[in-house]
Design an enzyme around this catalytic site. Structure first.
Site, PDB file in Angstrom:
ATOM      1  N   ARG A 181      30.239  37.494  92.481  1.00 41.24           N
ATOM      2  CA  ARG A 181      29.733  37.660  93.864  1.00 41.24           C
ATOM      3  C   ARG A 181      30.763  37.240  94.919  1.00 41.24           C
ATOM      4  O   ARG A 181      30.410  36.664  95.947  1.00 41.24           O
ATOM      5  CB  ARG A 181      28.430  36.860  94.088  1.00 41.24           C
ATOM      6  CG  ARG A 181      27.300  37.215  93.195  1.00 41.24           C
ATOM      7  CD  ARG A 181      26.804  38.650  93.409  1.00 41.24           C
ATOM      8  NE  ARG A 181      25.938  38.983  92.314  1.00 41.24           N
ATOM      9  CZ  ARG A 181      26.379  39.480  91.155  1.00 41.24           C
ATOM     10  NH1 ARG A 181      27.658  39.766  90.980  1.00 41.24           N
ATOM     11  NH2 ARG A 181      25.560  39.744  90.185  1.00 41.24           N
ATOM     12  N   CYS A 229      17.836  38.750  94.529  1.00 42.05           N
ATOM     13  CA  CYS A 229      17.917  37.372  94.051  1.00 42.05           C
ATOM     14  C   CYS A 229      18.158  36.437  95.237  1.00 42.05           C
ATOM     15  O   CYS A 229      19.034  36.690  96.072  1.00 42.05           O
ATOM     16  CB  CYS A 229      19.032  37.241  93.027  1.00 42.05           C
ATOM     17  SG  CYS A 229      18.546  37.978  91.468  1.00 42.05           S
ATOM     18  N   GLU A 304      21.968  33.110  97.665  1.00 40.47           N
ATOM     19  CA  GLU A 304      22.714  34.374  97.597  1.00 40.47           C
ATOM     20  C   GLU A 304      22.335  35.211  98.823  1.00 40.47           C
ATOM     21  O   GLU A 304      23.136  35.962  99.356  1.00 40.47           O
ATOM     22  CB  GLU A 304      22.367  35.130  96.312  1.00 40.47           C
ATOM     23  CG  GLU A 304      22.983  36.516  96.323  1.00 40.47           C
ATOM     24  CD  GLU A 304      23.003  37.222  94.995  1.00 40.47           C
ATOM     25  OE1 GLU A 304      23.627  36.690  94.064  1.00 40.47           O
ATOM     26  OE2 GLU A 304      22.418  38.311  94.898  1.00 40.47           O
TER      27      GLU A 304
HETATM   28  N1  EPU Z   1      14.875  34.335  83.205  1.00 37.98           N
HETATM   29  C1  EPU Z   1      13.840  33.445  82.970  1.00 37.98           C
HETATM   30  N2  EPU Z   1      12.861  33.335  83.914  1.00 37.98           N
HETATM   31  C2  EPU Z   1      12.872  34.055  85.056  1.00 37.98           C
HETATM   32  C3  EPU Z   1      13.937  34.953  85.300  1.00 37.98           C
HETATM   33  C4  EPU Z   1      14.939  35.082  84.357  1.00 37.98           C
HETATM   34  O1  EPU Z   1      13.798  32.775  81.938  1.00 37.98           O
HETATM   35  O2  EPU Z   1      11.953  33.891  85.867  1.00 37.98           O
HETATM   36  C5  EPU Z   1      15.934  34.502  82.184  1.00 37.98           C
HETATM   37  C6  EPU Z   1      15.850  35.895  81.567  1.00 37.98           C
HETATM   38  O3  EPU Z   1      14.939  35.957  80.502  1.00 37.98           O
HETATM   39  C7  EPU Z   1      17.282  36.140  81.141  1.00 37.98           C
HETATM   40  C8  EPU Z   1      18.094  35.334  82.128  1.00 37.98           C
HETATM   41  O4  EPU Z   1      17.197  34.436  82.779  1.00 37.98           O
HETATM   42  O5  EPU Z   1      17.478  35.579  79.839  1.00 37.98           O
HETATM   43  C9  EPU Z   1      18.803  36.220  83.162  1.00 37.98           C
HETATM   44  O6  EPU Z   1      17.844  36.955  83.909  1.00 37.98           O
HETATM   45  P1  EPU Z   1      18.146  38.433  84.418  1.00 37.98           P
HETATM   46  O7  EPU Z   1      18.560  39.288  83.274  1.00 37.98           O
HETATM   47  O8  EPU Z   1      16.976  38.852  85.218  1.00 37.98           O
HETATM   48  O9  EPU Z   1      19.440  38.308  85.304  1.00 37.98           O
HETATM   49  P2  EPU Z   1      19.734  37.407  86.572  1.00 37.98           P
HETATM   50  O10 EPU Z   1      20.944  36.623  86.283  1.00 37.98           O
HETATM   51  O11 EPU Z   1      18.521  36.657  87.032  1.00 37.98           O
HETATM   52  C10 EPU Z   1      21.320  39.115  87.726  1.00 37.98           C
HETATM   53  C11 EPU Z   1      21.593  39.374  89.174  1.00 37.98           C
HETATM   54  C12 EPU Z   1      20.592  40.413  89.684  1.00 37.98           C
HETATM   55  C13 EPU Z   1      20.658  41.663  88.848  1.00 37.98           C
HETATM   56  C14 EPU Z   1      20.342  41.284  87.409  1.00 37.98           C
HETATM   57  C15 EPU Z   1      20.354  42.450  86.454  1.00 37.98           C
HETATM   58  C16 EPU Z   1      22.357  37.299  90.249  1.00 37.98           C
HETATM   59  C17 EPU Z   1      21.975  36.113  91.049  1.00 37.98           C
HETATM   60  N3  EPU Z   1      21.380  38.132  89.932  1.00 37.98           N
HETATM   61  O12 EPU Z   1      20.036  38.497  87.667  1.00 37.98           O
HETATM   62  O13 EPU Z   1      20.976  40.722  91.001  1.00 37.98           O
HETATM   63  O14 EPU Z   1      19.717  42.623  89.319  1.00 37.98           O
HETATM   64  O15 EPU Z   1      21.333  40.302  86.979  1.00 37.98           O
HETATM   65  O16 EPU Z   1      21.608  43.075  86.447  1.00 37.98           O
HETATM   66  O17 EPU Z   1      23.530  37.476  89.931  1.00 37.98           O
HETATM   67  C18 EPU Z   1      20.673  40.513  93.318  1.00 37.98           C
HETATM   68  O18 EPU Z   1      21.889  40.472  93.395  1.00 37.98           O
HETATM   69  O19 EPU Z   1      19.937  40.449  94.307  1.00 37.98           O
HETATM   70  C19 EPU Z   1      20.077  40.568  92.013  1.00 37.98           C
HETATM   71  C20 EPU Z   1      18.787  40.509  91.829  1.00 37.98           C
END
Ligand code: EPU
Length: 316
Positions: A181, A229, A304
């Site tokens: 990011r 996010c 973010e």
């Molecule tokens: N998880 C939990 N509980 C939750 C949410 C997530 O345990 O309530 C766990 C999931 O099971 C998974 C891990 O956390 O094992 C990661 O979650 P996820 O795959 O949803 O990815 P993320 O890191 O939360 C990132 C980006 C998102 C993007 C997704 C998918 C960031 C802060 N977020 O989310 O981007 O859509 O990957 O590619 O980098 C955004 O930029 O606004 C955004 C939402």
């Protein structure tokens, strides 16, 4: 903004302008927050560069509004000039071919969803990782937007931008650095960028894009108002990046509400809003989540979501 400031800043320029423009309510995904003193859409690059130069000379705050996908506007609104790159001069996509490499020339205001759709249609591979990421090419490059499938910096080749003093700058791939990011672009307004893509079977490109959309729909509250996010994924004590959503979930904060804002019960890193929400509700809830995650995990979450508020600088 006084009529003198207005006429000195953009009265003679090729722009359209709206005063007291309800940007928070009408132009952000949250759909809440205050107005912009002046919302200005330049019709040409020349008008944009002159406007930026004049704002710098008069110490007028300038902010660039993309699709409002990652933005919270304070309830009191924002001062200075908010620039909208939504006119044809700033939103086009063009293609040309050099051997096997297909080059995409994208203007800063081009929509990321539309860009990915166009690449699907043309069967061009290299930007599928941006499927489902809302925003514009320019905003995406400034913050190296992306998700678990990759980020925009993976495919970009060159970037043209305008410095905050109105100087046009050009960066080659070898000068660009992208990390989580983050890009090494200076504080600037992206004007356009090129991306190197490869021809592929349109069916294969489409199916990769659909797969990413399906994963997103399964894990994120896409029907609710949010700004994606809310927090960046932080580093833990071992220097590993950990999902903020998981930390918030483990701290038991899903469903926690403050006024009309609440932590999504589907994904911990989404703050969703109902029609009674204000920007203050969201900001208060973000602080509570930060405090509770600190208590529970000893990790400080950083927003973010970009927050805009008045600077108090008066341009006169
Ligand atoms: N998880 C939990 N509980 C939750 C949410 C997530 O345990 O309530 C766990 C999931 O099971 C998974 C891990 O956390 O094992 C990661 O979650 P996820 O795959 O949803 O990815 P993320 O890191 O939360 C990132 C980006 C998102 C993007 C997704 C998918 C960031 C802060 N977020 O989310 O981007 O859509 O990957 O590619 O980098 C955004 O930029 O606004 C955004 C939402």
């Amino acid at each position: 903004m006084s009529s003198t400031s207005r006429s000195q800043l953009f009265g003679d320029l090729d722009v359209t302008a709206q005063l007291d423009a309800p940007i928070g309510a009408e132009r952000t995904w949250f759909g809440i927050g205050g107005k912009a003193d002046a919302l200005v859409s330049p019709q040409t690059e020349e008008a944009l560069v002159t406007l930026i130069e004049r704002c710098a000379q008069s110490s007028t705050p300038v902010r660039i509004l993309g699709k409002g996908a990652n933005l919270l506007v304070d309830d009191d609104g924002v001062d200075g000039v908010v620039v909208l790159l939504d006119t044809p001069a700033f939103s086009g996509l063009k293609f040309n071919r050099e051997g096997r490499v297909h080059r995409l020339h994208a203007m800063a205001g081009a929509d990321l969803f539309k860009t990915v759709n166009e690449l699907k249609r043309q069967g061009l591979a290299g930007m599928e990782q941006m499927a489902g990421i809302p925003g514009t090419i320019g905003g995406g490059l400034r913050m190296n937007a992306g998700g678990s499938y990759g980020c925009i910096g993976d495919t970009v080749d060159t970037v043209r931008c305008c410095s905050m003093s109105g100087e046009v700058l050009y960066y080659e791939r070898s000068q660009l650095e992208f990390s989580y990011r983050k890009s090494n672009l200076p504080e600037c307004i992206v004007l356009s960028a090129t991306f190197n893509l490869e021809p592929d079977d349109p069916v294969a490109v489409r199916s990769r894009v659909s797969e990413i959309w399906a994963a997103k729909k399964a894990s994120q509250p896409m029907a609710d108002h949010s700004a994606g996010c809310a927090f960046r994924n932080p580093l833990d004590r071992d220097g590993e990046r950990v999902p903020a959503g998981r930390l918030i979930d483990e701290a038991g904060l899903k469903g926690l509400a403050e006024g009309g804002a609440s932590v999504s019960t589907q994904h911990g890193n989404f703050i969703i809003t109902d029609p009674n929400a204000t920007a203050s509700h969201v900001r208060r809830l973000m602080r509570i989540v930060q405090d509770r995650v600190m208590d529970h995990h000893g990790i400080r979450l950083e927003p973010e979501v970009v927050i805009w508020e008045r600077t108090g600088i008066t341009a006169e």
